[in-house]
Structures are given as structure tokens and as C-alpha cells.
Write an enzyme that holds these catalytic residues in place. Structure first.
Site, PDB file in Angstrom:
ATOM      1  N   ASP A  53       8.401 -17.503  24.580  1.00 55.49           N
ATOM      2  CA  ASP A  53       8.643 -18.897  24.942  1.00 55.49           C
ATOM      3  C   ASP A  53       8.251 -19.135  26.392  1.00 55.49           C
ATOM      4  OD1 ASP A  53       9.403 -19.440  22.381  1.00 55.49           O
ATOM      5  OD2 ASP A  53      11.483 -19.938  22.847  1.00 55.49           O
ATOM      6  N   HIS A  98      20.797 -20.158  16.651  1.00 53.82           N
ATOM      7  CA  HIS A  98      19.825 -19.217  16.073  1.00 53.82           C
ATOM      8  C   HIS A  98      20.506 -18.028  15.395  1.00 53.82           C
ATOM      9  CE1 HIS A  98      16.854 -21.611  18.028  1.00 53.82           C
ATOM     10  NE2 HIS A  98      17.189 -21.247  19.248  1.00 53.82           N
ATOM     11  N   HIS A 136      14.969 -16.183  22.728  1.00 52.64           N
ATOM     12  CA  HIS A 136      15.263 -17.179  21.705  1.00 52.64           C
ATOM     13  C   HIS A 136      16.614 -17.874  21.913  1.00 52.64           C
ATOM     14  CE1 HIS A 136      14.190 -19.330  18.187  1.00 52.64           C
ATOM     15  NE2 HIS A 136      14.968 -18.707  17.332  1.00 52.64           N
ATOM     16  N   VAL A 137      17.694 -17.109  21.994  1.00 55.39           N
ATOM     17  CA  VAL A 137      19.010 -17.685  22.268  1.00 55.39           C
ATOM     18  C   VAL A 137      19.104 -17.923  23.776  1.00 55.39           C
ATOM     19  CG1 VAL A 137      21.503 -17.346  22.162  1.00 55.39           C
ATOM     20  CG2 VAL A 137      20.039 -16.500  20.308  1.00 55.39           C
TER      21      VAL A 137
END
Length: 468
Positions: free
Chosen positions: A197, A329, A356-357
Site C-alpha cells: 500500500d 480486515h 493492511h490493518v
């Protein structure tokens, strides 16, 4: 007889209840949840921010970034963008002990909906000497810009090396704080393991790719001088059929090259490198990973190749975490865990880093390899052959804060906190490494969470940090 039958049923019920209580103890006896509460999220930095400034001069190279260019660390991929015209593909480079040399590369462009990229250059410098400072120049013939990097030491079992760790960075005001905090950390990471990301262009209308350009200029101050090892996240997919864009990862693959062919991979989303005393395996959470897929076949072969007498530290990077006690998530990495966790335990992976988290979490050494859909065994157990799982998706992006946690804290979770930050993984030798997570709000030398890692192959002692 009836009385005896009743007693038997009562005894059985007690046994069942005791088992349930014991299982709850395993599930619920978690580690520490930090009481620190970060402030509300900050906004995206405006396009006229200083950190997005275009370098002066005609056709000046911008968005300069480097990554490892082979498997051993003797090559570097240099990438940059020119806007007015393609210009030169040449990189001029030298060390204090060598004459100036040239390396030629290639240029590419792409279109995404109503956006057309600049001229994206990629040049691989090969046959470098280990542990040497090199200077390099791009933009030859127009506006030249000079940078430098230091190659890693030669691969070996007791070679010390420090990695920085950043994930889900984005380009908010908090992103800038994270990068600044990392740059000023006295621990001094020598390369960054980036767990996916990057720029979050897909969160803007029409996946506005201008935000890929701003992110490249924003991060140049670090990644032009030390390699960032790239992992793809969900925000790199850029799949937008409503815009006529149906080729996943198009902007990412044009802008960020990795040495995937050097490790026998067939795609740039999963690959491996060696660096100092570490063997780093990068996986893709958003490419096919089931049985018979290219990623599955590659990983199966790759783990067999790892020589722990040469590279004792086995590190895995991915984007979606397998162990996550936040409501955000939750279980998104579960199917990959079911596929690959037995291999991670078998080959004694030391640590797995994910993003992600948008928060921080570190696990105990736990595994859930006994589970299958019919046996009912679904509780992670303490396992000293298992890796520590660290979620570090706390770079500073502007999406929803991951503040909601599952309660009670599960036993596999050693420490969790909803804050922005970065981490360092400081390998001392083949047996010991020191890990520290740095919260943005703290002084540069402060670790909000830390642990000594004992190598799973050479020194597999219990390194649990939560109360047992």
C-alpha cells in the site's frame, strides 16, 4: 442405577466444562493492549505541499528510487521519471575506489483512464562491490541530479544488518511524520522492508494517477539513498473496469521494478532476495496462491532452497496478516494461512511482517496447523517453531483508523496498539536480533514495543513476551 447414570452424566458435563474453560484460557489469555490513544486521522497533504515539490531544471529526473537488483545484493535497480521528454536512460556511477562507469536502461510509459504517465526509466547497475558507497547521477544531458547508496555486506551467517519496516504509508500529514521519524531514528535502518500500500491513488476519483507521482517525489528523500524492498498491497491492484481499466497492478508494475527473475519467479509480485544474513521472501496476498498456482509452486520450491548456514534469518513479507485481532480486515488472510502456515512452521520462519490493518500488532509464536474443516480443532497453540507475526500497517494513511479490537485479546496477540509508526529489525549475528517498534509521537530513540528475537534455527529458545 438411575442415580449412577446421573452421576456419570454430571461427570461428563464437568469434563466438558473443564475443557471449555481451558480452551477459553488459551483463547483469552492475551498479552498487552496499549492504553495509548492516537489523535484523529489527519488529511491528505495538498498537492502544493513542499514534500511534493518538482525538482527545478529542464526535464529534471524526479521520483528517483532504488531497490535491490539481483538476489545477492551486488546489483541495484535505479528508477526515475522525466516529464518533458524521455532524455537519457544512462546512469553514471562510481565509488571512491573506482572510475566512473555507465549503465544503460529502458524507458516506458503507460495510460490509465485519462492520465498519461511521464517517461519512466529503469536501469540496473550490476557487478557492484559489497559494503561500498556508490554515487550515481541521472538526467545526463539535461538537468543532472546526484544521489548515493551503500551496498550491503557480503552474504554470511554472522553479518549484522538493520532493516527499517514501513507499511500502508500513503501521503497524509501523518505519513510525513512516519517517514521523518524513520529518517531520524538513531537505529538507522540500512534498507526498508515495505509491506504494501504505497500511494493510495485508487482512493481518489478515477484512481487519479497524479498521486503516484506525488508519492514518488515524497518518498524520494529516503528511497533514492537506500533500497526499499517492495511488497504489493490491495491499493496497488488498481482494477477499475468502470473506467475501462482491467489489467491489475498496471501503474505499480510500470513504476516499481523488482528482481523477481533472479529467484525463479514468473511474476513481480512474489520473489526473494538475500541481504547480509537474511533471506527475505516476498509474497502476494492478491495473486492466486492456491494449490497448483504459480505462486504456490514457486514458494514450495523456494523454501527448500534456503540455506540457514548461509542466511540464518528467514523473513517473510506479505500484505494481509494471518493473525489479526482487530475487527478491520479480520480473517482476510485466513485462506493463505491455511495453505502456507504448515510450511512456515516446518522451515522455521523467524518472523512474518504484514500491513493492511492500519494499526500495530505483534504475536506470540503460535500456530494453528492442526486445524481442518472436519476435526473441529481451531484454537492456535503455542509453537516455538512458528514465526512471530507482526502487523505494521501503521504508516499514516488517511483511511479509517483500526481502533476496534476483538475482546478479549486472544492469546496469540502479545502487543497491540492503534497508532502510527515504523519499526526496525536489527540483526546482530546468527542467533540474536533486536526488534523495536517506534510510535510517531515518541522521541526518536524510544521503542513503544520491543523484543529480542532468538533465531529459530540456531537458537530456538522460548522468546515469548506476554504473561503465560
Amino acid at each position: 442405577m438411575a442415580k449412577m447414570g446421573t452421576s456419570s452424566r454430571e461427570a461428563a458435563a464437568i469434563v466438558v466444562m473443564l475443557g471449555f474453560v481451558l480452551s477459553l484460557a488459551v483463547v483469552c489469555n492475551g498479552g498487552k493492549t496499549s492504553s495509548f490513544v492516537r489523535k484523529e486521522k489527519s488529511g491528505v497533504m495538498p498537492l502544493d505541499s513542499d514534500v511534493f515539490k518538482v525538482p527545478p531544471g529542464y526535464n529534471a529526473p524526479q521520483q528517483v528510487h532504488i531497490t535491490q537488483g539481483d538476489q545477492l545484493g551486488k546489483a541495484v535497480i535505479v528508477s526515475w521519471v522525466t516529464v518533458e521528454e524521455p532524455g537519457s536512460n544512462t546512469v553514471l556511477y562510481w565509488s571512491a575506489y573506482s572510475k566512473k562507469q555507465k549503465s544503460e536502461g529502458k524507458v516506458t510509459t503507460y495510460k490509465f483512464y485519462n492520465y498519461t504517465s511521464g517517461y519512466i526509466h529503469h536501469t540496473t547497475i550490476r557487478n557492484l562491490k559489497f559494503n561500498t558507497k556508490y554515487y550515481y547521477v541521472v538526467g545526463i544531458g539535461h538537468t543532472e541530479r546526484q544521489f548515493w547508496f551503500i551496498t550491503p555486506p557480503e552474504v554470511g551467517p554472522d553479518v549484522p544488518y538493520t532493516f527499517g519496516l514501513i507499511g500502508d504509508l500513503g501521503q497524509s500529514f501523518d505519513s510525513n511524520k512516519t517517514l521523518t521519524h524513520y529518517e531520524l531514528n538513531p537505529q538507522k535502518g540500512q534498507a526498508v522492508l515495505f509491506v504494501g500500500d504505497l500511494c493510495y491513488a485508487d482512493t481518489h476519483p478515477n484512481h487519479d494517477n497524479v498521486w503516484w507521482d506525488t508519492w514518488g517525489r515524497f518518498t524520494e528523500r529516503s528511497v533514492a539513498y537506500q533500497p526499499w524492498i517492495w511488497t504489493v498491497g490491495n491499493h496497488e491492484i488498481d482494477f477499475a473496469p468502470e473506467l475501462g481499466e482491467t489489467k491489475p497492478f498496471k501503474p505499480y508494475t510500470h513504476r516499481y521494478h523488482v528482481p523477481y527473475k533472479a529467484s525463479g519467479s514468473t511474476a513481480p509480485f512474489w520473489y526473494s532476495i538475500k541481504r547480509a544474513s537474511a533471506y527475505i521472501i516476498v509474497l502476494s496476498s492478491y495473486s492466486a496462491y492456491g494449490k497448483y498456482t504459480p505462486q504456490y509452486f514457486w514458494l514450495e520450491q523456494e523454501l527448500r532452497k534456503v540455506n540457514r548456514s548461509e542466511t540464518p534469518w528467514l523473513i517473510v513479507l506479505m500484505h494481509a496478516p494471518w493473525y489479526n485481532s482487530y475487527n478491520f480486515h479480520y480473517l482476510e488472510g485466513e485462506t493463505m494461512r491455511v495453505m502456507y502456515e504448515p510450511w512456515f512452521v516446518k522451515y522455521k520462519v523467524d518472523v512474518v511482517f504484514a500491513g493492511h490493518v492500519h494499526a500495530y500488532e505483534r504475536s506470540e509464536r503460535m500456530s494453528n496447523v492442526a486445524y481442518n474443516i472436519v476435526n473441529g480443532i481451531c484454537i492456535p497453540v503455542k509453537d516455538q517453531s512458528a514465526p512471530v507475526y507482526i502487523t505494521i500497517g501503521d504508516g499514516g494513511n488517511t483511511e479509517v483508523l483500526a481502533t476496534n479490537m476483538t475482546e478479549p485479546q486472544p492469546a496469540y496477540s502479545a502487543y497491540r496498539e492503534a497508532s502510527f509508526g515504523h519499526a526496525t529489525f536489527d540483526i546482530k549475528n546468527r542467533t540474536h536480533a533486536y526488534y523495536g517498534w517506534h510510535r510517531n509521537q515518541d522521541g526518536y530513540a524510544v521503542t513503544a514495543d520491543s523484543m529480542w528475537f532468538f533465531n529459530r534455527y540456531y537458537h530456538p529458545v522460548d522468546d515469548s513476551t506476554s504473561a503465560q
